[in-house]
Design a protein around this motif. Structure first.
Motif, PDB file in Angstrom:
ATOM      1  N   TRP A  36      10.712  -1.162  28.058  1.00 53.85           N
ATOM      2  CA  TRP A  36      10.343  -2.395  27.356  1.00 53.85           C
ATOM      3  C   TRP A  36       8.993  -2.241  26.663  1.00 53.85           C
ATOM      4  O   TRP A  36       8.821  -2.649  25.512  1.00 53.85           O
ATOM      5  CB  TRP A  36      10.314  -3.556  28.337  1.00 53.85           C
ATOM      6  N   LEU A  37       8.043  -1.635  27.364  1.00 57.78           N
ATOM      7  CA  LEU A  37       6.721  -1.443  26.777  1.00 57.78           C
ATOM      8  C   LEU A  37       6.787  -0.504  25.576  1.00 57.78           C
ATOM      9  O   LEU A  37       6.151  -0.735  24.550  1.00 57.78           O
ATOM     10  CB  LEU A  37       5.754  -0.889  27.821  1.00 57.78           C
ATOM     11  N   ALA A  38       7.581   0.572  25.703  1.00 56.35           N
ATOM     12  CA  ALA A  38       7.635   1.566  24.643  1.00 56.35           C
ATOM     13  C   ALA A  38       8.505   1.131  23.468  1.00 56.35           C
ATOM     14  O   ALA A  38       8.421   1.708  22.382  1.00 56.35           O
ATOM     15  CB  ALA A  38       8.161   2.887  25.194  1.00 56.35           C
ATOM     16  N   SER A  39       9.343   0.114  23.666  1.00 58.93           N
ATOM     17  CA  SER A  39      10.277  -0.267  22.603  1.00 58.93           C
ATOM     18  C   SER A  39       9.630  -1.133  21.531  1.00 58.93           C
ATOM     19  O   SER A  39      10.156  -1.244  20.426  1.00 58.93           O
ATOM     20  CB  SER A  39      11.472  -1.006  23.204  1.00 58.93           C
ATOM     21  N   GLY A  40       8.505  -1.759  21.823  1.00 57.75           N
ATOM     22  CA  GLY A  40       7.861  -2.630  20.845  1.00 57.75           C
ATOM     23  C   GLY A  40       7.203  -1.830  19.735  1.00 57.75           C
ATOM     24  O   GLY A  40       6.326  -1.000  19.972  1.00 57.75           O
ATOM     25  N   VAL A  41       7.645  -2.048  18.501  1.00 59.65           N
ATOM     26  CA  VAL A  41       7.088  -1.357  17.331  1.00 59.65           C
ATOM     27  C   VAL A  41       6.577  -2.407  16.355  1.00 59.65           C
ATOM     28  O   VAL A  41       7.290  -3.365  16.029  1.00 59.65           O
ATOM     29  CB  VAL A  41       8.149  -0.478  16.628  1.00 59.65           C
ATOM     30  N   SER A  42       5.355  -2.241  15.900  1.00 56.41           N
ATOM     31  CA  SER A  42       4.793  -3.178  14.929  1.00 56.41           C
ATOM     32  C   SER A  42       3.907  -2.424  13.946  1.00 56.41           C
ATOM     33  O   SER A  42       3.580  -1.258  14.151  1.00 56.41           O
ATOM     34  CB  SER A  42       4.000  -4.279  15.642  1.00 56.41           C
ATOM     35  N   GLY A  43       3.542  -3.090  12.888  1.00 54.51           N
ATOM     36  CA  GLY A  43       2.703  -2.448  11.882  1.00 54.51           C
ATOM     37  C   GLY A  43       2.516  -3.326  10.672  1.00 54.51           C
ATOM     38  O   GLY A  43       2.811  -4.534  10.695  1.00 54.51           O
ATOM     39  N   ARG A  44       2.024  -2.713   9.593  1.00 49.30           N
ATOM     40  CA  ARG A  44       1.787  -3.428   8.342  1.00 49.30           C
ATOM     41  C   ARG A  44       2.295  -2.597   7.173  1.00 49.30           C
ATOM     42  O   ARG A  44       2.287  -1.364   7.226  1.00 49.30           O
ATOM     43  CB  ARG A  44       0.299  -3.727   8.154  1.00 49.30           C
ATOM     44  N   GLU A  45       2.703  -3.299   6.109  1.00 50.95           N
ATOM     45  CA  GLU A  45       3.196  -2.665   4.894  1.00 50.95           C
ATOM     46  C   GLU A  45       2.532  -3.298   3.681  1.00 50.95           C
ATOM     47  O   GLU A  45       2.100  -4.448   3.730  1.00 50.95           O
ATOM     48  CB  GLU A  45       4.723  -2.831   4.783  1.00 50.95           C
ATOM     49  N   PHE A  46       2.505  -2.533   2.585  1.00 45.92           N
ATOM     50  CA  PHE A  46       1.852  -2.992   1.356  1.00 45.92           C
ATOM     51  C   PHE A  46       2.776  -2.754   0.178  1.00 45.92           C
ATOM     52  O   PHE A  46       3.363  -1.665   0.050  1.00 45.92           O
ATOM     53  CB  PHE A  46       0.535  -2.225   1.148  1.00 45.92           C
ATOM     54  N   ALA A  47       2.930  -3.770  -0.671  1.00 47.80           N
ATOM     55  CA  ALA A  47       3.742  -3.645  -1.882  1.00 47.80           C
ATOM     56  C   ALA A  47       2.805  -3.453  -3.074  1.00 47.80           C
ATOM     57  O   ALA A  47       2.152  -4.400  -3.509  1.00 47.80           O
ATOM     58  CB  ALA A  47       4.602  -4.881  -2.085  1.00 47.80           C
ATOM     59  N   PRO A  48       2.695  -2.235  -3.621  1.00 49.88           N
ATOM     60  CA  PRO A  48       1.741  -1.997  -4.712  1.00 49.88           C
ATOM     61  C   PRO A  48       2.083  -2.737  -5.995  1.00 49.88           C
ATOM     62  O   PRO A  48       1.195  -3.007  -6.800  1.00 49.88           O
ATOM     63  CB  PRO A  48       1.820  -0.477  -4.910  1.00 49.88           C
ATOM     64  N   SER A  49       3.336  -3.060  -6.200  1.00 50.23           N
ATOM     65  CA  SER A  49       3.728  -3.785  -7.408  1.00 50.23           C
ATOM     66  C   SER A  49       3.236  -5.222  -7.399  1.00 50.23           C
ATOM     67  O   SER A  49       3.050  -5.834  -8.468  1.00 50.23           O
ATOM     68  CB  SER A  49       5.249  -3.780  -7.560  1.00 50.23           C
ATOM     69  N   HIS A  50       3.011  -5.780  -6.205  1.00 47.17           N
ATOM     70  CA  HIS A  50       2.627  -7.182  -6.078  1.00 47.17           C
ATOM     71  C   HIS A  50       1.303  -7.389  -5.347  1.00 47.17           C
ATOM     72  O   HIS A  50       0.845  -8.524  -5.223  1.00 47.17           O
ATOM     73  CB  HIS A  50       3.713  -7.960  -5.327  1.00 47.17           C
ATOM     74  N   PHE A  51       0.702  -6.314  -4.833  1.00 48.12           N
ATOM     75  CA  PHE A  51      -0.512  -6.402  -4.014  1.00 48.12           C
ATOM     76  C   PHE A  51      -0.318  -7.402  -2.873  1.00 48.12           C
ATOM     77  O   PHE A  51      -1.162  -8.253  -2.595  1.00 48.12           O
ATOM     78  CB  PHE A  51      -1.721  -6.777  -4.877  1.00 48.12           C
ATOM     79  N   GLN A  52       0.807  -7.286  -2.210  1.00 48.89           N
ATOM     80  CA  GLN A  52       1.116  -8.118  -1.058  1.00 48.89           C
ATOM     81  C   GLN A  52       1.133  -7.256   0.200  1.00 48.89           C
ATOM     82  O   GLN A  52       1.570  -6.102   0.169  1.00 48.89           O
ATOM     83  CB  GLN A  52       2.480  -8.793  -1.220  1.00 48.89           C
ATOM     84  N   THR A  53       0.657  -7.846   1.289  1.00 47.05           N
ATOM     85  CA  THR A  53       0.659  -7.177   2.587  1.00 47.05           C
ATOM     86  C   THR A  53       1.465  -8.017   3.563  1.00 47.05           C
ATOM     87  O   THR A  53       1.389  -9.249   3.542  1.00 47.05           O
ATOM     88  CB  THR A  53      -0.777  -6.999   3.114  1.00 47.05           C
ATOM     89  N   ARG A  54       2.223  -7.349   4.415  1.00 49.44           N
ATOM     90  CA  ARG A  54       2.988  -8.066   5.429  1.00 49.44           C
ATOM     91  C   ARG A  54       2.985  -7.259   6.717  1.00 49.44           C
ATOM     92  O   ARG A  54       2.814  -6.042   6.712  1.00 49.44           O
ATOM     93  CB  ARG A  54       4.428  -8.312   4.973  1.00 49.44           C
ATOM     94  N   THR A  55       3.154  -7.960   7.818  1.00 48.55           N
ATOM     95  CA  THR A  55       3.314  -7.309   9.116  1.00 48.55           C
ATOM     96  C   THR A  55       4.796  -7.227   9.452  1.00 48.55           C
ATOM     97  O   THR A  55       5.624  -7.950   8.885  1.00 48.55           O
ATOM     98  CB  THR A  55       2.598  -8.084  10.229  1.00 48.55           C
ATOM     99  N   PHE A  56       5.139  -6.332  10.366  1.00 55.95           N
ATOM    100  CA  PHE A  56       6.508  -6.267  10.862  1.00 55.95           C
ATOM    101  C   PHE A  56       6.486  -6.030  12.365  1.00 55.95           C
ATOM    102  O   PHE A  56       5.567  -5.402  12.905  1.00 55.95           O
ATOM    103  CB  PHE A  56       7.319  -5.177  10.151  1.00 55.95           C
ATOM    104  N   ASN A  57       7.495  -6.555  13.018  1.00 56.55           N
ATOM    105  CA  ASN A  57       7.671  -6.378  14.465  1.00 56.55           C
ATOM    106  C   ASN A  57       9.151  -6.161  14.751  1.00 56.55           C
ATOM    107  O   ASN A  57      10.002  -6.897  14.239  1.00 56.55           O
ATOM    108  CB  ASN A  57       7.191  -7.617  15.232  1.00 56.55           C
TER     109      ASN A  57
END
Length: 236
Positions: A36-57
Motif C-alpha cells: 500500500w505504501l509503495a503503490s502511491g504514485v504522485s507528481g506534477r506535469e507541465f504543458a508547454p503549449s499552455h504554460f499550465q501545471t497540474r498534479t497527478f495521483n
C-alpha cells in the motif's frame, strides 16, 4: 508395538498451528502495508503549449506498473504563468493541451525524481532565478518580455528545457529588446546543435528531429541545423 503420541506432543500441536497462523497473518498484513505504501504514485506535469501545471495521483502496483483505480489531476498554476497568459506574452491555443511533460514523480516511500521540465518551473516560481521575480521583471520590461517569453515557450515546446538557464541569464543581463533578441538568437544558433545531438544520444531521436525541424523553420539560413538533421535521419 507402536508407541502412541505423548500427551505433551498432542497438547502442543494446536499451539504450533495457532503460532504459525499468527505469524502468517502478521507477515501478510506487513506485506499489504508495504504494498500500500509503495503503490502511491504522485507528481506534477507541465504543458508547454499552455504554460499550465497540474498534479497527478494514482495507485500503481510496484514493479509491474499495474494501475489501481483512477488517475486524479488537479491544476496548480503559478502566478507568473497566469500573468504571462493574461497579458498574451505566450501563445496559448484555444484547444486543450495535447502534451504534458513530467516535472517530478515520486512514490510514497521514495524521494521525488525531477525531470527536465522542472528547470522551467523553478524559474516561474522564483526558486532558480538568482533573486529575480520574473513576473515583476516582465512588468518592468514589457518590450523585453515580449521578446523573451516566446523564445522560452518555444524551447519548452521543443523539449529543450536544459537550454533555459542560459536564456534566463541573458534576460537578466540584457533588457533592451533588440539586443536581447540578438543575444538569444546568437546563443541558440551556437548551442542548439549540441543540445539536439544530446537528445538523440539519450535515445530521444524523435524529439531531436522534431526540435531540428522546428529550428530550421525559424532559422532557415542555418546550414548547421540541416546538417545535423540529415545526419540523424540517415542513422534511422
Amino acid at each position: 508395538m507402536t508407541a502412541s503420541p505423548s500427551p505433551v506432543s498432542k497438547s502442543r500441536s494446536p499451539i504450533v498451528w495457532i503460532i504459525t497462523a499468527i505469524v502468517l497473518l502478521v507477515v501478510g498484513l506487513f506485506g499489504c502495508l508495504i504494498l500500500w505504501l509503495a503503490s502511491g504514485v504522485s507528481g506534477r506535469e507541465f504543458a508547454p503549449s499552455h504554460f499550465q501545471t497540474r498534479t497527478f495521483n494514482v495507485a500503481s502496483v510496484p514493479w509491474i506498473g499495474f494501475q489501481i483505480g483512477s488517475l486524479d489531476h488537479s491544476s496548480v498554476n503559478d502566478a507568473t504563468s497566469q500573468y504571462l497568459i493574461a497579458h498574451k506574452l505566450i501563445n496559448v491555443p484555444a484547444t486543450p493541451p495535447k502534451r504534458w511533460d513530467l516535472l517530478e514523480i515520486y512514490r510514497n516511500v521514495s524521494l521525488p525524481h525531477d525531470a527536465d521540465a522542472s528547470v522551467l518551473t523553478l524559474y516561474l516560481t522564483g526558486r532558480g532565478s538568482h533573486g529575480v521575480d520574473w513576473e515583476q521583471w516582465s512588468k518592468d520590461h514589457p518590450a523585453a518580455a515580449a521578446v523573451f517569453w516566446p523564445f522560452v515557450q518555444q524551447l519548452a515546446i521543443d523539449q529543450l528545457y536544459l537550454m533555459l538557464p542560459q536564456a534566463f541569464d541573458l534576460a537578466r543581463q540584457q533588457t533592451d529588446p533588440v539586443e536581447l533578441q540578438q543575444a538569444l538568437d546568437d546563443y541558440f544558433v551556437a548551442e542548439f546543435p549540441a543540445f539536439a545531438a544530446d537528445l538523440a544520444h539519450a535515445g530521444r531521436e524523435a524529439e531531436a528531429i522534431a526540435a531540428l525541424e522546428s529550428a530550421i523553420d525559424r532559422y532557415p539560413q542555418q546550414a548547421s541545423f540541416s546538417a545535423v538533421l540529415d545526419d540523424l535521419q540517415s542513422q534511422k
